[in-house]
Scaffold this motif. Structure first.
Motif, mmCIF file in Angstrom:
data_model
loop_
_atom_site.group_PDB
_atom_site.id
_atom_site.type_symbol
_atom_site.label_atom_id
_atom_site.label_comp_id
_atom_site.label_asym_id
_atom_site.label_seq_id
_atom_site.Cartn_x
_atom_site.Cartn_y
_atom_site.Cartn_z
ATOM 1 N N ARG A 95 0.848 -1.195 0.000
ATOM 2 C CA ARG A 95 0.000 0.000 0.000
ATOM 3 C C ARG A 95 0.883 1.246 0.000
ATOM 4 N NH1 ARG A 95 -5.327 0.983 3.768
ATOM 5 N NH2 ARG A 95 -5.566 3.240 3.429
ATOM 6 N N PRO A 96 0.580 2.238 -0.833
ATOM 7 C CA PRO A 96 1.433 3.435 -0.904
ATOM 8 C C PRO A 96 1.568 4.134 0.443
ATOM 9 C CG PRO A 96 -0.060 3.368 -2.780
ATOM 10 C CD PRO A 96 -0.490 2.272 -1.842
ATOM 11 N N ASP A 97 2.696 4.791 0.621
ATOM 12 C CA ASP A 97 2.999 5.485 1.873
ATOM 13 C C ASP A 97 2.049 6.663 2.078
ATOM 14 O OD1 ASP A 97 4.908 6.150 4.142
ATOM 15 O OD2 ASP A 97 5.027 7.986 2.940
ATOM 16 N N ARG A 98 1.435 6.730 3.248
ATOM 17 C CA ARG A 98 0.453 7.793 3.521
ATOM 18 C C ARG A 98 1.097 9.177 3.517
ATOM 19 N NH1 ARG A 98 -4.529 9.062 5.797
ATOM 20 N NH2 ARG A 98 -4.514 10.802 7.264
ATOM 21 N N ALA A 99 2.270 9.309 4.099
ATOM 22 C CA ALA A 99 2.911 10.620 4.159
ATOM 23 C C ALA A 99 3.201 11.150 2.751
ATOM 24 C CB ALA A 99 4.198 10.538 4.978
ATOM 25 N N ALA A 100 3.669 10.264 1.882
ATOM 26 C CA ALA A 100 3.936 10.674 0.498
ATOM 27 C C ALA A 100 2.641 11.048 -0.216
ATOM 28 C CB ALA A 100 4.647 9.555 -0.247
ATOM 29 N N ALA A 101 1.575 10.297 0.077
ATOM 30 C CA ALA A 101 0.281 10.605 -0.540
ATOM 31 C C ALA A 101 -0.222 11.974 -0.104
ATOM 32 C CB ALA A 101 -0.732 9.528 -0.184
ATOM 33 N N LEU A 102 -0.127 12.274 1.177
ATOM 34 C CA LEU A 102 -0.585 13.573 1.683
ATOM 35 C C LEU A 102 0.245 14.705 1.099
ATOM 36 C CD1 LEU A 102 -1.281 12.764 5.447
ATOM 37 C CD2 LEU A 102 -2.898 12.869 3.543
ATOM 38 N N ALA A 103 1.527 14.479 0.956
ATOM 39 C CA ALA A 103 2.383 15.510 0.359
ATOM 40 C C ALA A 103 1.983 15.768 -1.086
ATOM 41 C CB ALA A 103 3.852 15.080 0.439
ATOM 42 N N GLY A 104 1.672 14.703 -1.817
ATOM 43 C CA GLY A 104 1.251 14.859 -3.202
ATOM 44 C C GLY A 104 -0.073 15.591 -3.323
ATOM 45 N N LEU A 105 -1.024 15.266 -2.449
ATOM 46 C CA LEU A 105 -2.324 15.935 -2.481
ATOM 47 C C LEU A 105 -2.197 17.422 -2.145
ATOM 48 C CD1 LEU A 105 -4.496 13.245 -0.670
ATOM 49 C CD2 LEU A 105 -4.714 13.932 -3.066
ATOM 50 N N GLY A 106 -1.280 17.759 -1.259
ATOM 51 C CA GLY A 106 -1.147 19.140 -0.814
ATOM 52 C C GLY A 106 -0.260 20.000 -1.683
ATOM 53 N N ARG A 107 0.419 19.394 -2.641
ATOM 54 C CA ARG A 107 1.352 20.153 -3.471
ATOM 55 C C ARG A 107 0.592 21.095 -4.409
ATOM 56 N NH1 ARG A 107 3.922 15.961 -5.403
ATOM 57 N NH2 ARG A 107 5.184 15.825 -3.499
ATOM 58 N N MET A 108 1.023 22.334 -4.438
ATOM 59 C CA MET A 108 0.399 23.337 -5.301
ATOM 60 C C MET A 108 1.472 23.996 -6.168
ATOM 61 S SD MET A 108 -2.902 23.379 -4.647
ATOM 62 C CE MET A 108 -3.728 24.966 -4.793
ATOM 63 N N PRO A 109 1.134 24.454 -7.368
ATOM 64 C CA PRO A 109 -0.198 24.394 -7.988
ATOM 65 C C PRO A 109 -0.511 22.977 -8.473
ATOM 66 C CG PRO A 109 1.357 25.321 -9.531
ATOM 67 C CD PRO A 109 2.105 25.141 -8.235
ATOM 68 N N ARG A 110 -1.807 22.664 -8.591
ATOM 69 C CA ARG A 110 -2.243 21.373 -9.103
ATOM 70 C C ARG A 110 -2.669 21.528 -10.558
ATOM 71 N NH1 ARG A 110 -4.848 20.514 -4.043
ATOM 72 N NH2 ARG A 110 -6.797 21.327 -4.893
ATOM 73 N N SER A 111 -2.492 20.452 -11.316
ATOM 74 C CA SER A 111 -2.910 20.473 -12.715
ATOM 75 C C SER A 111 -4.242 19.761 -12.925
ATOM 76 C CB SER A 111 -1.843 19.812 -13.594
ATOM 77 O OG SER A 111 -1.630 18.467 -13.188
ATOM 78 N N LEU A 193 -20.339 27.265 -15.035
ATOM 79 C CA LEU A 193 -19.064 27.460 -14.349
ATOM 80 C C LEU A 193 -17.897 26.891 -15.132
ATOM 81 C CD1 LEU A 193 -20.124 26.314 -10.759
ATOM 82 C CD2 LEU A 193 -19.952 28.673 -11.582
ATOM 83 N N THR A 194 -16.736 27.426 -14.857
ATOM 84 C CA THR A 194 -15.476 26.806 -15.276
ATOM 85 C C THR A 194 -14.789 26.288 -14.020
ATOM 86 O OG1 THR A 194 -15.210 28.280 -17.174
ATOM 87 C CG2 THR A 194 -13.225 27.185 -16.353
ATOM 88 N N LEU A 195 -14.561 24.993 -13.951
ATOM 89 C CA LEU A 195 -13.937 24.401 -12.767
ATOM 90 C C LEU A 195 -12.428 24.527 -12.879
ATOM 91 C CD1 LEU A 195 -16.092 21.149 -12.450
ATOM 92 C CD2 LEU A 195 -16.354 23.293 -11.179
ATOM 93 N N PRO A 196 -11.777 25.125 -11.885
ATOM 94 C CA PRO A 196 -10.322 25.297 -11.972
ATOM 95 C C PRO A 196 -9.578 23.986 -11.712
ATOM 96 C CG PRO A 196 -11.131 26.112 -9.876
ATOM 97 C CD PRO A 196 -12.345 25.730 -10.671
ATOM 98 N N ASP A 197 -8.338 23.948 -12.158
ATOM 99 C CA ASP A 197 -7.528 22.740 -11.989
ATOM 100 C C ASP A 197 -7.267 22.412 -10.521
ATOM 101 O OD1 ASP A 197 -7.402 22.580 -14.735
ATOM 102 O OD2 ASP A 197 -5.364 23.374 -14.892
ATOM 103 N N ASP A 198 -7.253 23.427 -9.670
ATOM 104 C CA ASP A 198 -6.943 23.174 -8.252
ATOM 105 C C ASP A 198 -8.194 22.953 -7.403
ATOM 106 O OD1 ASP A 198 -7.960 25.737 -8.259
ATOM 107 O OD2 ASP A 198 -6.317 26.632 -7.109
ATOM 108 N N ALA A 199 -9.334 22.684 -8.053
ATOM 109 C CA ALA A 199 -10.588 22.518 -7.317
ATOM 110 C C ALA A 199 -10.601 21.235 -6.497
ATOM 111 C CB ALA A 199 -11.767 22.508 -8.288
#
Length: 259
Positions: A95-111, A193-199
Motif C-alpha cells: 500500500r502506498p505510503d500515507r505521508a507521500a500521498a498527503l504531500a502529493g495531495l497538498g502540493r500546489m499548484p495542481r494540474s 461554471l469553469t472548474l479550476p484545476d486546483d478545485a
C-alpha cells in the motif's frame, strides 16, 4: 518468493502476508496489470493456472508481461480467497505510503482536481470513482468517514487503478488546499461554471447528499442538470459528469479496455 518453492510453501507465505496492513489484495488480472503498470511494489501473485495468466498478459498487457511471468506462481485460490476472480489470479502489493500521498495531495499548484467523497457507503461505487479519477487524470480521491478506500472490494472495483492516482481517507480539516466545489441540488448549474484545476470536487452519498459540515465549508455549491422528479444520479455517474465538465486528460488518449 523464489522459483523453487513448493505449492505448500507458497500458500504458507501468502497466508502470512495476507494479514499485513501494509499489503493490498489485487483481485484479478486487470488489477494486477494496472498495479504493475503504475509502479506498484507487487510482492507475490498466485494463479490456479499460471500459464493461462502468462498468456493473458502476452495478449492484453505485453508491457507488463515479463513482470507477470516473473511473479505468478501456482496455488489453489479457492483455499485462500472467499471468491476467485474469473481471470484466476490474485496478488499482494504494498500500500502506498500515507505521508507521500498527503504531500502529493497538498502540493500546489495542481494540474487536476481532487475528488472528495463525503461519507460514501458503497464499496463498489468508491472503486468506480477511483477508476474514473485515474482515467481522467485527477490528482486523487479523498474519502471522509469510516469506509477504507483501500478495502479489497474497492480495489477490485477500481481494477487496481488506485496506483494510478492518490487515494486516501482524511478528516475535514485535513483536506488539501484549493476551492471546494460541493455538489448539491441547490447549487448553481455546473454548465455555467469553469472548474479550476486546483478545485476540490465534493460529492455526498446518493441517500443523504453532502454533510452539513462540508456544505458549510464549501466555497461553491454546484448542481448537475437533472429532470424534475428524478431523485439522484449514481455516485460514479455524478463524478464522471463533473470531471468531464472540468476537462479531463489531453485529447488523443486511448480507452475502452474491458476490466
Amino acid at each position: 518468493m523464489s522459483e523453487g518453492q513448493s505449492v505448500e510453501e507458497v500458500v504458507r507465505e501468502w497466508r502470512e502476508a495476507a494479514g499485513r496492513a501494509d499489503l493490498v489484495l489485487l483481485d484479478g488480472f486487470h488489477a494486477l496489470k494496472h498495479a504493475l503498470r503504475f509502479g506498484a511494489d507487487v510482492r507475490m501473485a498466485l494463479a490456479d493456472d499460471p500459464a493461462a495468466v502468462r498468456a493473458l498478459a502476452a495478449e492484453l498487457a505485453p508491457d507488463v508481461e515479463a513482470d507477470v511471468a516473473r511473479l505468478v506462481r501456482r496455488a489453489g485460490l479457492k483455499e485462500l480467497l472467499p471468491r476467485v476472480h474469473p481471470t484466476g489470479v490474485a496478488a499482494l502489493a504494498v500500500r502506498p505510503d500515507r505521508a507521500a500521498a498527503l504531500a502529493g495531495l497538498g502540493r500546489m499548484p495542481r494540474s487536476a482536481p481532487v475528488v472528495v467523497l463525503d461519507n460514501p457507503r458503497n464499496l463498489g461505487n468508491v472503486g468506480a470513482v477511483v477508476r474514473l479519477a485515474a482515467g481522467f487524470g485527477a490528482t486523487g480521491v479523498v474519502t471522509r468517514g469510516d469506509l477504507d478506500p483501500w478495502h479489497p472490494n474497492v480495489v477490485r472495483a477500481g481494477a487496481g487503478l488506485h496506483y494510478a492516482t492518490t487515494v486516501e481517507r482524511l478528516a475535514l480539516d485535513e483536506l488539501p488546499p484549493g476551492p471546494l466545489y460541493a455538489l448539491d441540488p441547490e447549487g448553481v448549474d455546473i454548465r455555467t461554471l469553469t472548474l479550476p484545476d486546483d478545485a476540490l470536487l465534493a460529492f455526498g452519498s446518493e441517500r443523504h447528499g453532502i454533510s452539513p459540515e462540508l456544505r458549510d465549508r464549501a466555497d461553491h455549491l454546484v448542481s448537475l442538470p437533472m429532470r424534475p422528479q428524478v431523485s439522484s444520479y449514481n455516485l460514479a455517474t455524478s463524478v464522471a459528469m463533473a470531471l468531464f465538465h472540468w476537462g479531463g486528460p489531453p485529447a488523443g488518449g486511448q480507452g475502452g479496455e474491458d476490466a
